[in-house]
Scaffold this motif. Structure first.
Motif, short mmCIF file in Angstrom:
data_model
loop_
_atom_site.label_atom_id
_atom_site.label_comp_id
_atom_site.label_asym_id
_atom_site.label_seq_id
_atom_site.Cartn_x
_atom_site.Cartn_y
_atom_site.Cartn_z
N ASP A 123 6.55 1.43 -2.64
CA ASP A 123 5.11 1.14 -2.56
C ASP A 123 4.70 0.53 -1.23
O ASP A 123 3.59 0.77 -0.75
CB ASP A 123 4.71 0.19 -3.70
CG ASP A 123 4.94 0.80 -5.06
OD1 ASP A 123 4.59 1.98 -5.25
OD2 ASP A 123 5.48 0.10 -5.95
N GLU A 130 -9.32 0.58 -9.14
CA GLU A 130 -8.01 0.36 -9.75
C GLU A 130 -7.21 -0.64 -8.92
O GLU A 130 -7.14 -0.55 -7.69
CB GLU A 130 -7.25 1.69 -9.84
CG GLU A 130 -5.91 1.57 -10.54
CD GLU A 130 -5.22 2.91 -10.64
OE1 GLU A 130 -4.04 2.93 -10.99
OE2 GLU A 130 -5.89 3.92 -10.38
N GLU A 131 -6.60 -1.62 -9.56
CA GLU A 131 -5.85 -2.65 -8.85
C GLU A 131 -4.47 -2.11 -8.50
O GLU A 131 -3.78 -1.50 -9.31
CB GLU A 131 -5.72 -3.90 -9.73
CG GLU A 131 -5.01 -5.04 -9.02
CD GLU A 131 -4.95 -6.28 -9.89
OE1 GLU A 131 -4.23 -7.22 -9.54
OE2 GLU A 131 -5.63 -6.28 -10.95
N PHE A 132 -4.07 -2.34 -7.23
CA PHE A 132 -2.77 -1.88 -6.76
C PHE A 132 -1.67 -2.80 -7.29
O PHE A 132 -1.75 -4.02 -7.17
CB PHE A 132 -2.74 -1.85 -5.23
CG PHE A 132 -1.38 -1.57 -4.65
CD1 PHE A 132 -0.81 -0.31 -4.75
CD2 PHE A 132 -0.66 -2.59 -4.03
CE1 PHE A 132 0.45 -0.06 -4.22
CE2 PHE A 132 0.59 -2.35 -3.50
CZ PHE A 132 1.14 -1.07 -3.59
N THR A 133 -0.62 -2.22 -7.85
CA THR A 133 0.52 -2.98 -8.35
C THR A 133 1.72 -2.72 -7.46
O THR A 133 2.14 -1.57 -7.29
CB THR A 133 0.86 -2.58 -9.80
OG1 THR A 133 -0.28 -2.82 -10.63
CG2 THR A 133 2.05 -3.38 -10.31
N LEU A 134 2.26 -3.79 -6.87
CA LEU A 134 3.44 -3.66 -6.01
C LEU A 134 4.68 -3.70 -6.91
O LEU A 134 5.07 -4.76 -7.40
CB LEU A 134 3.47 -4.80 -4.99
CG LEU A 134 4.70 -4.83 -4.06
CD1 LEU A 134 4.80 -3.54 -3.25
CD2 LEU A 134 4.64 -6.05 -3.14
N ARG A 135 5.26 -2.53 -7.12
CA ARG A 135 6.42 -2.45 -7.99
C ARG A 135 7.72 -2.40 -7.19
O ARG A 135 8.72 -3.02 -7.58
CB ARG A 135 6.30 -1.20 -8.87
CG ARG A 135 7.27 -1.20 -10.05
CD ARG A 135 7.07 0.01 -10.93
NE ARG A 135 7.89 -0.07 -12.12
CZ ARG A 135 8.17 0.97 -12.90
NH1 ARG A 135 7.65 2.17 -12.63
NH2 ARG A 135 8.92 0.82 -13.97
N ASP A 148 5.79 -10.33 -5.67
CA ASP A 148 6.65 -10.42 -6.85
C ASP A 148 6.92 -9.01 -7.37
O ASP A 148 6.53 -8.64 -8.48
CB ASP A 148 6.00 -11.28 -7.93
CG ASP A 148 6.95 -11.55 -9.10
OD1 ASP A 148 8.18 -11.47 -8.88
OD2 ASP A 148 6.46 -11.79 -10.21
N PRO A 149 7.63 -8.19 -6.57
CA PRO A 149 7.91 -6.82 -7.01
C PRO A 149 8.99 -6.78 -8.08
O PRO A 149 9.75 -7.75 -8.25
CB PRO A 149 8.39 -6.14 -5.73
CG PRO A 149 9.04 -7.25 -4.96
CD PRO A 149 8.21 -8.48 -5.26
N GLU A 150 9.06 -5.69 -8.78
CA GLU A 150 10.13 -5.52 -9.77
C GLU A 150 11.44 -5.20 -9.06
O GLU A 150 12.51 -5.67 -9.47
CB GLU A 150 9.76 -4.39 -10.73
CG GLU A 150 10.78 -4.16 -11.83
CD GLU A 150 10.34 -3.07 -12.81
OE1 GLU A 150 11.19 -2.61 -13.60
OE2 GLU A 150 9.14 -2.68 -12.78
#
Length: 683
Positions: free
Chosen positions: A49, A2-7, A99-101
């Motif tokens: 995160d 699973e790809e980690f998403t930096l939110r 590029d976090p939210e």
């Protein structure tokens, strides 16, 4: 995968310069650098995160990495006093290519950030409730200008507090922003701005030395207690094991107050594999005596505790970050600065409390050491059962605050028996002999002469120090009653000793139960007295059973009555004095294997060799008769140890315990130099 998403990214600006407090971001609060506290708050916030520390200082960078943060090197042009925090955050985003939210700006100057507050603020941005959220302290304060004009109120109208909505004072702990909005506007406040209320106890900012002292004083009360994960515990003595007071008797002897619960805590700590050491500047022999009873090494009379601590850590191969030091006064500040877990008692000097990572709740002498032990044990994993065991570890059996069994310090009993000759003053002097030598207990004998003396012997005439009398009169003359034993119990407690006795009849069991002894002893002569054994079993207390002049069949029957849950067997040969050829010490192993209980040794020999050999064969306790002088009148004095002999016995037992080790083959620090010099390796 699973790809980690930096939110959600948290950025902690932490430059090396500071106008108010030099290297403020590395200042310790509760024993933890401010930058580490900021990183931990972010890590504990469930919606964050990743945590980044932006710094221009090498020591801050290393501290941040050790705390688990990613480090971004902050350029010089963004590290001056006029550089904005936003510039550090934007630089960190660019340096990471992130590029976090949501981006969170967290200030090290806030020592008590609540992760729950941080997550709540992040949630408000993620849910679209706000574009920017600032932490703020609710306040109903009235603000004035220097000229005397009301800022947030009309001085002519003073509404009650309950009639006013709270306003919020920005406290600077954290700012949560939509990342795209920060890039667009270049500052932290844009769009819909909301305030995240924080508690007053979490809202103190460190801008000057006074603020730093304040948060250091508050840290023990604000920080949530956490398990203390260490490999070694080092304690000062006065003020930690004691209440820092000394009690002086009429002869000038000093006594101190300690907590019995500390002993059990230290024993459990040692069983878990944690090393324990007592360090003290004091020369008083009471320090060594207490350490012997706890079964731990002691270094005392120290002029420079910090240097000695460094050397000890090196010799033991310990990581200072995984060591706790407990102190209470300013001479403990040096060693506290050397370890990862500086700990203070609640009544410690203010500077010591300020330097502590943990401040205990119980004072010295009232369970401070036990509290620390419990918190260290809470961090220890349950030991995994070994796959292969050569033989089971037997016990331990708890006697008061002391554990007796394999792997525990040998429980040394000074048997006074009837060597007091009916004289309470002699009994006290013998108690002193046992305490000064380092014994854990003294034992007496308790009889009801009208029951125990055989009918045919009662009228026999004896020559005694009190004149000619019958044997029954003699036995009654040397027997102590309630008043004497109450004084004995009080004196033993003052000297830090357990006391108990061998009851020779059922009424004597009842007598000792009234005295609330911790344990009962069965004399070898009573192994076959099943009525007595049943009475002892009914007390529910630990029992020490001597096995002299007994067959295995007789011992089998006794063990069946007493049970094995709280039983300690004592190998003994009831010959007075004992010749070496009758010692038969290998019976210690026989009894352990047959009954699966701890086994000690009760000796009646002259000298020390046989008792010391018993320890090497696994005896968990050693009992020896003691006397002031072997030439005194009485049947047991000749086979007893005098004070010097008892002191040597205890000393040599403790040396043997250290020498036996744990059986794991290793290269010790002292071997490294000769190994490098002498070892020849060929292939």
């Amino acid at each position: 995968m699973e790809e980690f998403t930096l939110r959600v990214l948290a950025v902690v600006p932490a430059r090396g310069g500071s106008a108010g407090v030099p290297l403020k971001n590395l200042a310790l609060v509760g024993g933890v650098p401010l930058v580490t506290r900021a990183v931990r708050a972010c890590q504990r916030a469930e919606l964050v995160d990743q945590v980044v520390v932006s710094t221009d200082h090498a020591a801050i960078a290393e501290t941040a990495r050790q705390a688990g943060a990613t480090v971004v090197d902050r350029p010089e042009e963004l590290s001056g006093a006029t550089a904005s925090s936003e510039s550090a955050v934007l630089h960190a985003l660019d340096a990471l290519g992130a590029d976090p939210e949501v981006v969170v700006l967290v200030q090290c100057t806030s020592a008590f950030i609540d992760p729950a507050d941080l997550s709540a603020a992040v949630r408000r941005v993620l849910d679209g409730e706000a574009d920017s959220v600032v932490s703020g302290l609710p306040t109903h304060e009235f603000l004035w200008t220097a000229a005397g004009a009301g800022v947030n109120h009309d001085p002519a109208v003073r509404p009650r507090r309950q009639d006013r909505e709270p306003q919020f004072r920005e406290n600077g702990a954290f700012y949560v922003m939509r990342a795209s909005g920060l890039r667009e506007h270049g500052h932290r406040f844009f769009g819909a701005v909301a305030v995240q209320p924080v508690s007053p106890r979490h809202a103190i900012e460190v801008d000057d030395p006074e603020d730093l002292e304040l948060v250091r004083a508050l840290a023990p009360f604000v920080d949530a207690p956490e398990p203390i994960d260490v490999d070694a515990v080092i304690t000062d003595f006065d003020g930690v094991h004691t209440d820092d007071r000394a009690y002086v008797d009429s002869e000038g002897r000093e006594m101190v107050l300690v907590s019995r619960s500390d002993g059990m805590g230290v024993s459990l700590l040692r069983r878990s594999g944690v090393k324990v050491l007592v360090m003290s500047t004091e020369h008083n022999p009471v320090v060594a005596a207490r350490a012997r009873k706890l079964g731990v090494p002691v270094l005392q009379g120290l002029a420079d505790k910090r240097t000695v601590l460094r050397d000890w850590l090196t010799i033991e191969g310990l990581d200072p970050a995984r060591v706790a030091y407990v102190g209470n006064d300013v001479n403990d500040l040096g060693p506290m600065a050397e370890v990862g877990w500086p700990v203070a008692t609640p009544d410690a000097h203010p500077r010591v409390r300020a330097a502590a990572r943990v401040v205990l709740t119980r004072p010295g002498g009232s369970g401070a050491v036990r509290e620390l032990c419990d918190r260290v044990l809470a961090a220890r994993p349950e030991p995994a059962a070994p796959v292969v065991k050569s033989r089971p570890r037997l016990g331990p059996v708890a006697i008061g605050d002391v554990l007796v069994g394999d792997g525990e310090p040998v429980y040394v009993i000074g048997e006074i028996g009837i060597n007091h000759n009916g004289d309470l003053d002699i009994a006290r002097r013998l108690i002193d002999v046992a305490a000064d030598a380092g014994c854990q207990a003294v034992k007496f004998q308790k009889r009801t002469p009208s029951i125990c003396v055989p009918v045919e012997q009662r009228g026999q005439i004896r020559q005694t120090p009190w004149g000619e009398m019958t044997y029954l009169e003699y036995k009654e003359r040397t027997e102590f009653g309630h008043d004497e034993y109450r004084q004995i119990a009080k004196y033993c407690d003052e000297r830090g000793l357990h006391w108990f006795a061998s009851p020779w009849d059922v009424p004597s069991v009842e007598f000792l139960e009234e005295m609330d002894v911790l344990v009962h002893k069965v004399a070898s002569a009573s192994v076959a007295d099943h009525e007595l054994l049943r009475a002892l079993a009914a007390t529910g207390k630990p029992v020490i059973l001597s096995t002299g002049m007994s067959t295995l069949s007789e011992i089998d029957q006794a063990v069946e009555i007493l049970g094995t849950d709280q039983l300690i067997l004592m190998h003994a040969t009831s010959t007075y004095p004992l010749p070496p050829e009758e010692a038969n010490l290998r019976t210690i192993t026989t009894l352990k294997e047959r009954y699966g209980v701890p086994v000690g040794y009760s000796g009646h020999e002259r000298g020390l060799q046989i008792s010391l050999a018993a320890v090497t064969l696994g005896a968990v306790c050693v009992e020896r008769h003691i006397t002031l002088d072997r030439t005194m009148w009485g049947s047991d004095h000749a086979a007893s140890l005098e004070p010097a002999g008892l002191e040597h016995l205890v000393r040599d037992i403790r040396i043997i315990e250290q020498a036996l080790g744990d059986g794991v083959k290793r290269v010790f620090p002292g071997e490294e130099a000769p190994k490098a010099r002498l070892r020849r390796v060929t292939v």
